[in-house]
Design an enzyme around this catalytic site. Structure first.
Site, PDB file in Angstrom:
ATOM      1  N   PRO A 108       0.840  -1.205   0.000  1.00  0.00           N
ATOM      2  CA  PRO A 108       0.000   0.000   0.000  1.00  0.00           C
ATOM      3  C   PRO A 108       0.872   1.251   0.000  1.00  0.00           C
ATOM      4  CG  PRO A 108      -0.711  -1.551   1.704  1.00  0.00           C
ATOM      5  CD  PRO A 108       0.590  -2.054   1.161  1.00  0.00           C
ATOM      6  N   GLU A 109       0.522   2.202  -0.814  1.00  0.00           N
ATOM      7  CA  GLU A 109       1.246   3.468  -0.818  1.00  0.00           C
ATOM      8  C   GLU A 109       0.436   4.523  -0.071  1.00  0.00           C
ATOM      9  OE1 GLU A 109       3.585   4.866  -3.873  1.00  0.00           O
ATOM     10  OE2 GLU A 109       3.982   2.951  -4.822  1.00  0.00           O
TER      11      GLU A 109
END
Ligand SMILES: [Zn+2]
Length: 296
Positions: free
Chosen positions: A2-3
């Site tokens: 996840p960014e």
């Protein structure tokens, strides 16, 4: 992984359920995630009201009454979901697609909310995520946060700020943008996208965007705008991983169609009039996707 936009989206999804609610019980189903839970973690959370949810870089910050903050990191495959008394609920329009395998439900926050009992469940098949506890007044100096650069969503990040960081640097742009001391929370996907949008080569030296007097060149103004815009676009879209499928192993896939450069090796460049092809190179062990025809 996840960014930043995904973590921001998780925060926005959980906030309506968690803010103002009381943690009746914190259920830890194992002694650790990537790291052991802090001592007496569950006991310290129980009975406490959540005052607010926040984010710094890719860390979720859950502020509790009394001044403690739960620091949560999703690692590679972590996700949260909200369960009601009868059914699983998506927190608003935003929620992370989750592993359906409840063997990977490692933490359950049992909440008393104005709408009744809710469970916020943390699921993490690969267990690279972690949770820690700190005092609110210690957060700025905390080892996770003290060296972090500006948030790409905040007002601090402008071309003058980046010019000061890049001046005289011979580091390739890709590495300079991934350096969390420069910009916090910017990851591989959005660096590729921002460089593509601003027509800059990932191999170009960071210092070439700054004048001898230390001022941002026009290209750096464009890059700054591109960074802010790709992040804003992704947050608006609800986070790029959020709408995607779950792979067979329960890990999150990426919503690849929303990207213009990332993971598009061999496909035509979408820059109007370019006619080039997106290529892939490896920089510092990470894949970089870019168009050599229009990114200079
Ligand atoms: Zn191109």
């Amino acid at each position: 992984m996840p960014e930043l936009p995904e973590v921001e989206t998780v925060k926005r999804g959980l906030a309506p359920v968690m803010e103002g609610s009381r943690i009746r019980r914190a259920e830890l189903r194992r002694p650790d995630l990537r790291f052991p839970f802090p001592p007496a973690f569950a006991e310290k959370l129980e009975g406490r009201r959540v005052t607010s949810l926040g984010r710094r870089a890719k860390y979720l910050l859950i502020d509790l009454e009394g001044g403690d903050v739960v620091i949560a990191h999703l690692g590679m495959s972590g996700s949260f979901r909200v369960e009601g008394a009868d059914a699983v609920e998506a927190p608003g329009d935003f929620h992370m697609p989750r592993s359906k395998d409840t063997r990977h439900d490692h933490v359950v926050f049992h909440l008393e909310t104005p709408e009744g009992e809710r469970r916020v469940v943390y699921n993490d098949p690969r267990r690279f995520g972690f949770m820690d506890l700190a005092k609110r007044e210690d957060i700025a100096a905390h080892a996770f946060f003290r060296d972090l650069g500006a948030e790409p969503t905040g007002n601090t990040l402008d071309a003058d700020y980046i010019a000061a960081k890049f001046r005289g640097r011979q580091t390739p742009l890709k590495a300079a943008l991934l350096d969390q001391k420069n910009i916090a929370g910017l990851g591989n996907i959005y660096v590729c996208e921002a460089l593509w949008r601003s027509h800059l080569s990932p191999e170009r030296h960071a210092g070439t965007l700054v004048t001898a007097a230390g001022k941002p060149k026009t290209e750096l103004l464009a890059l700054t705008e591109a960074i802010r815009q790709v992040i804003a676009d992704a947050i608006e879209a609800g986070g790029s991983t959020l709408r995607d499928h779950i792979r067979a192993d329960g890990s999150l896939g990426y919503f690849q169609h929303s990207f213009s450069a990332y993971d598009r090796a061999g496909e035509p460049c979408r820059t109007p009039g370019c006619g080039g092809t997106i290529g892939r190179i490896v920089q510092s062990g990470r894949s970089t996707f870019y168009c050599a025809d229009c990114q200079k």
